[in-house]
Scaffold this motif. Sequence first.
Motif, short mmCIF file in Angstrom:
data_model
loop_
_atom_site.label_atom_id
_atom_site.label_comp_id
_atom_site.label_asym_id
_atom_site.label_seq_id
_atom_site.Cartn_x
_atom_site.Cartn_y
_atom_site.Cartn_z
N VAL A 22 0.84 -1.20 0.00
CA VAL A 22 0.00 0.00 0.00
C VAL A 22 0.87 1.25 0.00
O VAL A 22 0.58 2.24 -0.69
N GLY A 23 1.97 1.19 0.75
CA GLY A 23 2.86 2.34 0.86
C GLY A 23 3.56 2.72 -0.44
O GLY A 23 4.06 3.84 -0.57
N ARG A 24 3.59 1.82 -1.39
CA ARG A 24 4.22 2.14 -2.67
C ARG A 24 3.38 3.10 -3.51
O ARG A 24 3.87 3.67 -4.49
N GLY A 25 2.11 3.24 -3.15
CA GLY A 25 1.26 4.16 -3.89
C GLY A 25 0.67 3.55 -5.14
O GLY A 25 0.56 2.32 -5.25
N PRO A 26 0.31 4.38 -6.12
CA PRO A 26 -0.35 3.88 -7.33
C PRO A 26 0.51 2.88 -8.09
O PRO A 26 1.71 3.10 -8.27
N CYS A 27 -0.11 1.79 -8.52
CA CYS A 27 0.60 0.82 -9.35
C CYS A 27 0.55 1.27 -10.81
O CYS A 27 -0.06 2.29 -11.14
N GLU A 28 1.17 0.50 -11.68
CA GLU A 28 1.30 0.90 -13.08
C GLU A 28 -0.03 0.93 -13.83
O GLU A 28 -0.13 1.53 -14.90
N VAL A 29 -1.05 0.26 -13.28
CA VAL A 29 -2.36 0.24 -13.96
C VAL A 29 -3.42 0.94 -13.12
O VAL A 29 -4.60 0.62 -13.22
N ARG A 30 -3.00 1.90 -12.30
CA ARG A 30 -3.94 2.60 -11.43
C ARG A 30 -5.09 3.24 -12.21
O ARG A 30 -6.25 3.18 -11.80
N GLU A 31 -4.80 3.85 -13.35
CA GLU A 31 -5.85 4.50 -14.13
C GLU A 31 -6.90 3.49 -14.57
O GLU A 31 -8.11 3.76 -14.54
N LYS A 32 -6.45 2.31 -14.97
CA LYS A 32 -7.36 1.25 -15.39
C LYS A 32 -8.24 0.81 -14.21
O LYS A 32 -9.44 0.56 -14.36
#
Length: 238
Positions: A82-92
């Motif tokens: 969770v602490g890493r923040g948005p993943c590479e497909v956050r927009e999806k």
Amino acid sequence: MSSATESSAVAAAHSFSKILDRYKSASKTRSSADVEEATKKLRRLILVDGIPSEVDPTLRPRIWKVLLHVRDMSAGAFLEYVGRGPCEVREKIRNDTFRTLATDRGFKERVSEEMLVRLLDAFVWRNHDRHENDQLGFTYVQGMNVLAAPFLYTMPSELEAFYCFAKFIEESCPLYVQPTLEGVHYGLKCATLSPMRLLRTFPPLEALPVIGIAVTLVRDLPTDLYDELVRHPYAVRE
């Protein structure tokens, strides 16, 4: 709820609790055969009586964790994802989460969009780390938001929801969430076999009649077809 129905539900809740208590000491005093027998009884009780959540709201989360074999849950690992923040497909992910069970007021009151996003982001990060060591890779695909929703609604914490969801996706139906949709295609292939045509005679979705018909049909399925139906969501084929 009538007094007779309430008494029946209380008795069922007691039976569930008695079986679930066996798992607490399974690693110390019970053999794997004992645990397997308890699991069979648990599954049958679910079919016959349903889960009396109105009597004991803790039953469903406990049962799901037992059936999914969720035991070790690292809070540290989850918080790190969770602490890493948005993943590479956050927009999806965001394109889907806002409409998840949008008309279900009870769901919306209990599960926020941010909870869904956190869980799905964490799932992608978890499998980003594991990808090189696994035969199958996982990322977010459309529809996972709907699969995650019941876990967040049912489990007492986001931590438990995350690990149950991950276990379900990675071990129970991994082929259904691959880009090639291998599980879907194989499931459709199974459905074209003649015994499966019987499933089209199901009544409207009322749990007890459906359960009764399903149990009857399962007994009549050829062993090889039954095996294919059970294994097709997760069994990787060469």
